[in-house]
Design a protein around this motif. Structure first.
Motif, PDB file in Angstrom:
ATOM      1  N   PHE A   1     -13.097  -8.569   8.514  1.00 10.43           N
ATOM      2  CA  PHE A   1     -11.875  -7.862   8.893  1.00 10.43           C
ATOM      3  C   PHE A   1     -11.028  -8.693   9.851  1.00 10.43           C
ATOM      4  CE2 PHE A   1      -9.190  -4.330   9.351  1.00 10.43           C
ATOM      5  CZ  PHE A   1      -8.869  -4.185  10.685  1.00 10.43           C
TER       6      PHE A   1
ATOM      7  N   LEU B   1      -9.439 -11.556   8.207  1.00 12.77           N
ATOM      8  CA  LEU B   1      -8.275 -11.105   7.450  1.00 12.77           C
ATOM      9  C   LEU B   1      -7.073 -10.981   8.373  1.00 12.77           C
ATOM     10  CD1 LEU B   1      -7.181  -9.982   4.748  1.00 12.77           C
ATOM     11  CD2 LEU B   1      -7.916  -7.735   5.479  1.00 12.77           C
ATOM     12  N   VAL B   2      -7.321 -10.357   9.525  1.00 12.80           N
ATOM     13  CA  VAL B   2      -6.233 -10.188  10.493  1.00 12.80           C
ATOM     14  C   VAL B   2      -5.681 -11.538  10.910  1.00 12.80           C
ATOM     15  CG1 VAL B   2      -5.677  -9.417  12.809  1.00 12.80           C
ATOM     16  CG2 VAL B   2      -7.032  -7.956  11.330  1.00 12.80           C
TER      17      VAL B   2
ATOM     18  N   ILE C   1      -3.551 -13.007   8.218  1.00 12.33           N
ATOM     19  CA  ILE C   1      -2.234 -12.374   8.142  1.00 12.33           C
ATOM     20  C   ILE C   1      -1.311 -12.921   9.220  1.00 12.33           C
ATOM     21  CG2 ILE C   1      -1.003 -10.198   8.478  1.00 12.33           C
ATOM     22  CD1 ILE C   1      -3.390  -8.810   7.193  1.00 12.33           C
TER      23      ILE C   1
ATOM     24  N   TYR D   1      -0.193 -16.489   8.429  1.00 10.80           N
ATOM     25  CA  TYR D   1       0.771 -16.485   7.327  1.00 10.80           C
ATOM     26  C   TYR D   1       2.151 -16.060   7.813  1.00 10.80           C
ATOM     27  CZ  TYR D   1       2.897 -14.428   3.108  1.00 10.80           C
ATOM     28  OH  TYR D   1       3.740 -14.068   2.098  1.00 10.80           O
ATOM     29  N   ALA D   2       2.180 -15.018   8.659  1.00  5.72           N
ATOM     30  CA  ALA D   2       3.476 -14.505   9.090  1.00  5.72           C
ATOM     31  C   ALA D   2       4.099 -15.373  10.178  1.00  5.72           C
ATOM     32  CB  ALA D   2       3.331 -13.071   9.591  1.00  5.72           C
ATOM     33  N   VAL D   3       3.242 -15.870  11.064  1.00  8.38           N
ATOM     34  CA  VAL D   3       3.780 -16.451  12.283  1.00  8.38           C
ATOM     35  C   VAL D   3       3.955 -17.966  12.227  1.00  8.38           C
ATOM     36  CG1 VAL D   3       3.366 -16.699  14.751  1.00  8.38           C
ATOM     37  CG2 VAL D   3       2.887 -14.544  13.628  1.00  8.38           C
TER      38      VAL D   3
ATOM     39  N   LEU E   1      14.343  -1.414  10.215  1.00  5.29           N
ATOM     40  CA  LEU E   1      14.751  -2.259   9.095  1.00  5.29           C
ATOM     41  C   LEU E   1      16.266  -2.321   8.986  1.00  5.29           C
ATOM     42  CD1 LEU E   1      12.081  -1.214   6.459  1.00  5.29           C
ATOM     43  CD2 LEU E   1      12.237  -3.368   7.683  1.00  5.29           C
TER      44      LEU E   1
ATOM     45  N   LEU F   1       0.651  -7.451  -1.219  1.00  3.80           N
ATOM     46  CA  LEU F   1       0.429  -7.944   0.130  1.00  3.80           C
ATOM     47  C   LEU F   1       0.792  -6.886   1.157  1.00  3.80           C
ATOM     48  CD1 LEU F   1       1.642 -11.630   0.074  1.00  3.80           C
ATOM     49  CD2 LEU F   1      -0.593 -10.797   0.750  1.00  3.80           C
TER      50      LEU F   1
ATOM     51  N   ILE G   1      -1.690  -5.491   3.975  1.00  2.00           N
ATOM     52  CA  ILE G   1      -1.428  -5.651   5.408  1.00  2.00           C
ATOM     53  C   ILE G   1      -1.250  -4.289   6.083  1.00  2.00           C
ATOM     54  CG2 ILE G   1       0.150  -6.624   7.090  1.00  2.00           C
ATOM     55  CD1 ILE G   1       0.769  -8.841   5.148  1.00  2.00           C
TER      56      ILE G   1
ATOM     57  N   THR H   1      -4.506  -2.708   6.683  1.00  2.00           N
ATOM     58  CA  THR H   1      -5.191  -3.369   7.789  1.00  2.00           C
ATOM     59  C   THR H   1      -4.612  -2.912   9.121  1.00  2.00           C
ATOM     60  OG1 THR H   1      -5.319  -5.294   6.330  1.00  2.00           O
ATOM     61  CG2 THR H   1      -5.959  -5.604   8.629  1.00  2.00           C
TER      62      THR H   1
ATOM     63  N   VAL I   1       3.769  -9.342  12.585  1.00  2.00           N
ATOM     64  CA  VAL I   1       3.909  -9.246  11.133  1.00  2.00           C
ATOM     65  C   VAL I   1       5.376  -9.110  10.732  1.00  2.00           C
ATOM     66  CG1 VAL I   1       3.577  -7.575   9.294  1.00  2.00           C
ATOM     67  CG2 VAL I   1       1.622  -8.433  10.524  1.00  2.00           C
TER      68      VAL I   1
ATOM     69  N   VAL J   1       8.753 -13.952  -0.797  1.00  2.00           N
ATOM     70  CA  VAL J   1       7.615 -13.077  -0.508  1.00  2.00           C
ATOM     71  C   VAL J   1       7.298 -13.123   0.983  1.00  2.00           C
ATOM     72  CG1 VAL J   1       5.132 -12.810  -0.822  1.00  2.00           C
ATOM     73  CG2 VAL J   1       6.596 -13.167  -2.798  1.00  2.00           C
ATOM     74  N   TRP J   2       7.287 -14.328   1.534  1.00  2.00           N
ATOM     75  CA  TRP J   2       7.022 -14.459   2.969  1.00  2.00           C
ATOM     76  C   TRP J   2       8.003 -13.634   3.771  1.00  2.00           C
ATOM     77  CZ3 TRP J   2      10.204 -16.591   6.812  1.00  2.00           C
ATOM     78  CH2 TRP J   2       9.582 -16.795   8.045  1.00  2.00           C
TER      79      TRP J   2
ATOM     80  N   THR K   1       7.848  -9.348   2.678  1.00  4.32           N
ATOM     81  CA  THR K   1       6.640  -8.518   2.769  1.00  4.32           C
ATOM     82  C   THR K   1       6.671  -7.552   3.950  1.00  4.32           C
ATOM     83  OG1 THR K   1       5.332 -10.201   1.639  1.00  4.32           O
ATOM     84  CG2 THR K   1       4.116  -8.566   2.880  1.00  4.32           C
ATOM     85  N   PRO K   2       7.174  -7.971   5.128  1.00  2.00           N
ATOM     86  CA  PRO K   2       7.225  -7.022   6.241  1.00  2.00           C
ATOM     87  C   PRO K   2       7.998  -5.745   5.906  1.00  2.00           C
ATOM     88  CG  PRO K   2       7.704  -9.208   7.034  1.00  2.00           C
ATOM     89  CD  PRO K   2       7.620  -9.304   5.551  1.00  2.00           C
ATOM     90  N   PHE K   3       9.020  -5.857   5.070  1.00  2.00           N
ATOM     91  CA  PHE K   3       9.799  -4.687   4.668  1.00  2.00           C
ATOM     92  C   PHE K   3       8.885  -3.656   4.021  1.00  2.00           C
ATOM     93  CE2 PHE K   3      13.755  -2.726   3.347  1.00  2.00           C
ATOM     94  CZ  PHE K   3      13.432  -2.076   2.170  1.00  2.00           C
TER      95      PHE K   3
END
Lengths: 426, 276, 320
Positions: free
Chosen positions: B11, B14-15, B18, B21-23, B199, C112, C116, C119, C134, C192-193, C196-198
């Motif tokens: 777990f 995985l975190v 993630i 990948y994002a940062v 958003l 994805l 996420i 998680t 994220v 995608v990068w 994905t947060p949306f």
């Protein structure tokens, strides 16, 4: 007592008279570059004019990206906005924006007209109207690594085949010495206007014409053009990295300036950056005219670039705006810009002027390059130039990435352009 | 026991994945913002000579602080208006049965089906006709075309999923619809309003095309346009270090905003416990 | 979830006798319907104000031969632009590219995003900070992140190739943005990068309004987590998930920035929006460009209609 009142009255009237007689102060908005030294020079030049004429000048910043800037200009001009009086326009835009621009024939003196490069004046004249005045000029140059050529005992290449050979020799030599990152020749191969310039240079250097000739006839389908494209294709994967098909000016400069290429094709701006204090190739770079092709019509060909100044037809103060353009494009101002910012003048006489040459030593070689400059067919194709360029780029990029042989696709391109130009009527 | 441990480990891996990948690109932006000149063309995971010159120059060369303020105003007002209008509409669209409900939703959705470039010149004419050219109000108005449909749909969907019982009691008590909306639904719409609002805020904050076309003077420009106009030495040179510094500065308030909204989401949950 | 049984004594607002087994009577519904229009009108007015003129104008122009440099002189030419458009192989190629791009990227983003969000829904220390982290790709302006990725994907001095070479996964630098297939993959990866947060945020919001009791019930039943997810969680978050997919799909079908910044007008990655913009702005052909934009709209509307039908999205909101 009466005398004091009389004096006061007289001075009041006199002042009123002065006020009435004084010229109204006008604010002219100009969109020139918003970048670094270019902006500073535009600002200082415009403010000098403002001081001289008692007017005010306002600089409007617009995007540096050519396409975005054109889109913004078109949006404003289509709405007949008065927000910008003077526009800095790319060398391929006069015909596109012609219907919105004022005729500036009257502000260019006969002497200056003869002194400006003819190819630029022709480029800026649409249906007899001089819609823009040349301001500074660019031409494609060959950059080379002096130290590497010396190391392998090779001269500066005069033809493309010499360039290929030299590049290969140096690349192999360097790879053997353990430095396999070095590329032979980097240029701009992405699917955008820069590729039009590069491809035009190859084709013209073989004597293959300039896509559309001055009378409006499509001339792209000829064996020399096919030969030129085949040659360029042979570079990819051998002396040019595969990624060159996605390079614009900055990407290729990045490779060359970090010391990883023997030759580069780029605009003059890269010279100052290559010799900057923190550049790994400082002092090791030379500049030359781009090589010739083969055959009886082979010639040196550099694509013409640069910027002009134009006045909007909807300006609230057309006379003052035109005067600002006259001032900025005058010999005195162009000389100052050449010395302080290396902006290549559009006046021939300035290339033999002692002061400008002292500041920019490669100007003595620049004159012949300018004389051999090839203009893109923007003026003759008028409002359809972008379509022509886009079709050309698509075809060339396709050929370079292996989608079809050069001779076959040129036939199709010819047909497409003829249809676009309504058989020469454009 | 071991299975649990492995489960935990997996777990957390995985975190970590993630986050990486994002940062990572953002980290790369930070690294690049601390470099200048030719060193930008070299690959290194931490700059050999870190420098803050990009950050300083950013505020010196243009009124960047003013641009940030402009972006803030436009984004906050556009998001606020969108949330308000969408919430009231979502109540009707989600809880009240009336004719034309479905078509209305579809019409609103269809507004989002046009490419932005197509509406650009029409909107430009509209803005000029209203005298809002080169003003922040013009930008707020034009951002509504992007945020309203989306926020309306999200809030309507969430509103619809709320159980029927919630309003029955209030209706029986004779409460007006406005009271029902504000007293019954608003407290529990926390998660959806925060998500949609966040958003929408980011959408308005990062909007480029309208901001570029509808403002002209540097004082009225918003952040994305200011970044696009950042000085390099010449037209071709990308002032990469400066752009990355701007990117870092601009992203930080958004992160702060998210952290602030976190608490609101959680509190919104406990406020009106929903029975299944 | 049946309607509450109403006793006649409480029918203050009813002016007609309501049947005992239905909830608030039909008149109440009608009254509420009127109120509903009141609630909806402000939003409709706002949308009409900003959208009606621009959209109407675009559609109108698509039937003319207008050019940007002479916008006052145009003639109505009927469907000529549309006929030319449908005969252009480049347009159909753009349509195909857009479809492929949309399906692949929205698909990946959904998967994805789900992973996420699930998680992040769990309790763990630093949850807030994690959610903020994220969100970063979405928070960076598209033009900048596209340029950033362009930089990272450069074949010679980009960090992606440097890392892959160091890890020994490739033996020579790959030209990510030059070769057609790689370019498409690169563009999809960047989108995608970014997006994905949306999906993550909307799915997370949906997960968080789910009552805790269902998880407890599931545990009691001894259901595996995957079963729980597929049978219980997924159907419950389906409405929100579909809305997220629809709006992401709309964005993907209209994508412009990522493609244009990374690959220019490369025909291998040209989407409908890039095509339309090229016609409208680069070529100044307002008539033809508007036809392209309107066709884009029609295709998007068709695709959305399909998604709504197949996904059984409850637009009418009728009671289940």
């Amino acid at each position: 007592m009466l005398r004091i009142v009389a004096l006061a009255a007289i001075s009041l009237v006199a002042q009123a008279g002065l006020c009435v007689g004084a010229r109204a102060e006008v604010t002219i908005s100009i969109s020139c570059s918003s970048l670094g030294i270019e902006q500073q020079l535009c600002q200082s030049g415009s403010e000098a004019w403002a001081k001289e004429t008692g007017n005010k000048v306002k600089l409007v910043s617009t995007p540096a990206d050519a396409n975005e800037r054109l889109a913004l200009y078109q949006t404003l001009l289509a709405a007949e906005a008065k927000d910008i009086d003077v526009f800095q326009i790319d060398v391929i835009w006069p015909a596109i924006l012609a219907s919105h621009l004022m005729d500036l024939n009257s502000i260019v003196s006969e002497q200056d007209r003869a002194d400006h490069f003819k190819v630029l004046i022709d480029n800026d004249t649409v249906n007899g109207k001089l819609v823009a005045v040349p301001w500074f000029v660019d031409a494609g140059l060959l950059y080379y690594r002096k130290d590497l050529l010396e190391k392998y005992g090779k001269p500066v290449p005069a033809t493309w085949s010499e360039l290929s050979e030299t590049a290969k020799t140096v690349m192999d030599g360097e790879a053997q010495a353990g430095n396999s990152v070095v590329q032979g020749y980097v240029w701009q191969g992405r699917a955008y206007e820069g590729l039009t310039c590069n491809a035009l240079e190859w084709i013209a250097s073989y004597g293959g014409g300039s896509i559309v000739d001055a009378e409006g006839e499509v001339t792209i389908d000829n064996p020399q053009a096919a030969q030129a494209l085949d040659m360029a294709k042979s570079w990819i994967g051998t002396i040019s990295p595969k990624g060159v098909l996605s390079y614009a000016e900055e990407e290729s400069r990045g490779v060359f300036q970090s010391g990883n290429a023997v030759f580069m094709r780029n605009w003059p701006y890269a010279w100052a950056l290559a010799n900057a204090a923190d550049s790994p190739v400082k002092g090791k770079v030379g500049v030359a005219v781009l090589p010739k092709g083969e055959g009886p019509d082979a010639r040196n060909a550099a694509a013409l670039g640069g910027q002009n100044l134009a006045v909007s037809r909807y300006s609230a103060h057309p006379d003052e705006a035109a005067d600002l353009v006259r001032y900025l494009t005058s010999a005195q101002e162009q000389k100052r810009r050449a010395i302080e910012g290396s902006f290549n003048p559009t006046l021939r006489s300035l290339y033999t002027d002692a002061d400008t040459v002292a500041a920019n030593p490669f100007y003595k070689d620049f004159l012949p390059i300018m004389e051999s400059a090839v203009a893109r067919p923007s003026t003759v194709t008028g409002r359809r130039y972008n379509q022509v360029s886009s079709a050309f780029v698509r075809t060339v990029h396709g050929a370079l990435s292996g989608q079809g042989t050069a001779s076959a696709i040129l036939v199709d391109l010819n047909k497409e352009l003829e249809r676009l130009g309504r058989n020469g009527r454009w | 026991m071991i299975r649990r441990r492995i489960g935990r480990l997996a777990f957390y891996l995985l975190v970590a994945g993630i986050i990486f990948y994002a940062v990572f690109p953002f980290y790369w932006a930070i690294v690049s913002s601390l470099k200048t000149g030719s060193s930008l063309f070299q690959v290194e995971f931490w700059p050999s000579n870190p420098t803050l010159v990009n950050y300083i120059a950013l505020f010196q060369e243009q009124p960047f602080a003013r641009n940030i303020l402009n972006s803030l105003i436009v984004a906050v007002v556009a998001t606020g208006i969108s949330l308000f209008l969408a919430l009231t509409a979502a109540y009707a669209l989600g809880r009240i049965r009336f004719r034309g409900r479905a078509s209305m939703l579809l019409v609103i959705l269809s507004v989002s089906m046009f490419p932005q470039i197509a509406v650009l010149s029409g909107l430009f004419e509209l803005i000029r006709a209203l005298g809002l050219y080169d003003t922040l109000s013009g930008l707020v108005l034009s951002n509504l075309i992007l945020t309203l449909p989306f926020v309306t749909w999200v809030l309507t969907t969430f509103m619809r999923e709320m159980p029927r019982e919630l309003e029955q009691a209030a209706i029986i008590d004779g409460a007006s619809d406005w009271r029902i909306l504000t007293r019954v639904f608003l407290p529990i719409m926390g998660p959806s309003m925060s998500a949609a609002g966040l958003l929408a805020f980011i959408l308005a904050w990062n909007e480029f095309m309208f901001a570029l076309t509808f403002t002209l003077s540097t004082e009225q420009r918003t952040v994305p346009v200011a970044i696009a106009l950042i000085s390099g030495a010449t037209a071709y040179e990308l002032p990469w270090g400066r752009i990355m510094a701007a990117c870092v500065i601009v992203t930080v308030p958004l992160i702060v905003l998210v952290l602030v909204l976190q608490r609101y989401i959680i509190s919104g949950l406990t406020a009106g416990a929903v029975k299944g | 979830m049946s309607a509450i049984h109403q006793s006649p004594a409480r029918e203050r607002m009813d002016f007609a006798p309501a049947s005992a087994s239905r909830g608030p009577g039909p008149t109440l519904e009608r009254q509420r319907a009127r109120v509903a229009w009141l609630f909806v009108t402000p939003m409709l007015v706002a949308v009409a104000l900003v959208a009606a003129w621009p959209l109407g104008r675009t559609i109108a122009f698509s039937f003319t031969d207008a050019y940007l440099d002479d916008l006052d002189n145009w003639a109505v030419v009927g469907f000529v632009n549309y006929v030319a458009l449908f005969q252009d192989p480049l347009w159909w190629r753009a349509v195909g590219t857009t479809a492929a791009f949309t399906i692949v990227s929205v698909g990946l983003e959904t998967l994805l995003g789900l992973a996420i969000a699930l998680t992040l829904n769990a309790h763990m220390p630093g949850r807030g900070l994690l959610r903020a982290a994220v969100l970063i790709p979405w928070a960076i302006p598209t033009v900048i992140s596209a340029k950033m990725w362009g930089w990272m994907l450069h074949d010679l001095y980009g960090v992606v190739n440097a890392a892959l070479l160091k890890l020994g996964l490739i033996d020579a630098p790959w030209a990510w943005l030059a070769e057609p297939k790689l370019a498409f993959a690169a563009v999809v990866a960047v989108d995608v990068w970014k997006a994905t947060p949306f999906m993550t945020l909307l799915i997370l919001a949906a997960l968080q309004v789910l009552p805790r009791e269902i998880y407890q019930a599931g545990k009691v039943d001894g259901a595996s987590p995957i079963r729980m997810f597929l049978r219980v969680t997924l159907p419950l978050i389906r409405p929100a998930l579909l809305v997220a997919i629809i709006f992401r799909g709309l964005d993907a079908m209209r994508v412009f920035d990522v493609i244009y910044v990374l690959t220019g007008n490369n025909p291998a990655t040209t989407t409908m929006s890039v095509y339309a913009r090229q016609q409208l702005v680069d070529f100044q052909d307002v008539g033809y460009g508007s036809a392209a934009a309107t066709s884009l709209f029609l295709i998007v509307a068709l695709a959305t209609a399909i998604v709504i039908t197949v996904g059984r999205v409850n637009v009418g909101g009728e009671r289940r």
